[in-house]
Design a protein around this motif. Structure first.
Motif, short mmCIF file in Angstrom:
data_model
loop_
_atom_site.label_atom_id
_atom_site.label_comp_id
_atom_site.label_asym_id
_atom_site.label_seq_id
_atom_site.Cartn_x
_atom_site.Cartn_y
_atom_site.Cartn_z
N THR A 12 0.94 -1.06 -0.14
CA THR A 12 0.15 -0.39 0.14
C THR A 12 0.59 1.15 0.10
O THR A 12 0.48 2.08 -0.90
CB THR A 12 -0.89 0.04 1.05
N CYS A 16 0.93 3.52 -2.90
CA CYS A 16 0.47 5.49 -2.55
C CYS A 16 2.43 6.12 -3.38
O CYS A 16 1.39 7.52 -3.34
CB CYS A 16 0.39 5.57 -1.12
N TYR A 45 -6.10 1.72 -1.81
CA TYR A 45 -5.63 2.98 -1.69
C TYR A 45 -6.08 3.51 -0.52
O TYR A 45 -7.58 2.84 -0.82
CB TYR A 45 -5.75 4.25 -2.54
N PHE A 49 -5.86 8.99 -0.82
CA PHE A 49 -5.40 9.39 -2.39
C PHE A 49 -6.08 8.86 -3.43
O PHE A 49 -6.22 9.28 -3.87
CB PHE A 49 -4.58 7.85 -1.68
#
Length: 89
Positions: A12, A16, A45, A49
């Motif tokens: 993750t 990002c 996300y 985001f």
């Protein structure tokens, strides 16, 4: 170690970072290298985001670089022949 599973939170963070970097870094070569690795599905996300995903799409669709423009359509499910990643100059 090969027998250890990488925690999802690491993936993750990487996703990002790529999303943010594509939006904020105007270098064509950087964007060319990042776009094939971008996941554009918001479920991958954190919510903060999600607003970057439409920005990525807009930047790529309006970008003068042919590869970036082509690749966003591939990322969005377009079909046809994939163009190779251009060589670095």
């Amino acid at each position: 170690r090969p027998d250890e599973k990488i925690p999802e939170e690491i993936y993750t963070k990487i996703r990002c970072w790529k999303l943010r970097e594509f939006v904020n870094n105007e270098d064509v070569a950087v964007r060319q290298r990042i776009i094939p690795m971008l996941t554009l599905d918001p479920k991958y996300y954190p919510e903060e985001f999600h607003n970057l995903i439409p920005k990525v799409i807009q930047i790529a669709r309006e970008h003068p670089d042919e590869y970036i423009h082509h690749r966003i359509e591939v990322q969005l499910g377009g079909d046809g022949l994939y163009k190779p990643l251009p060589n670095l100059k």
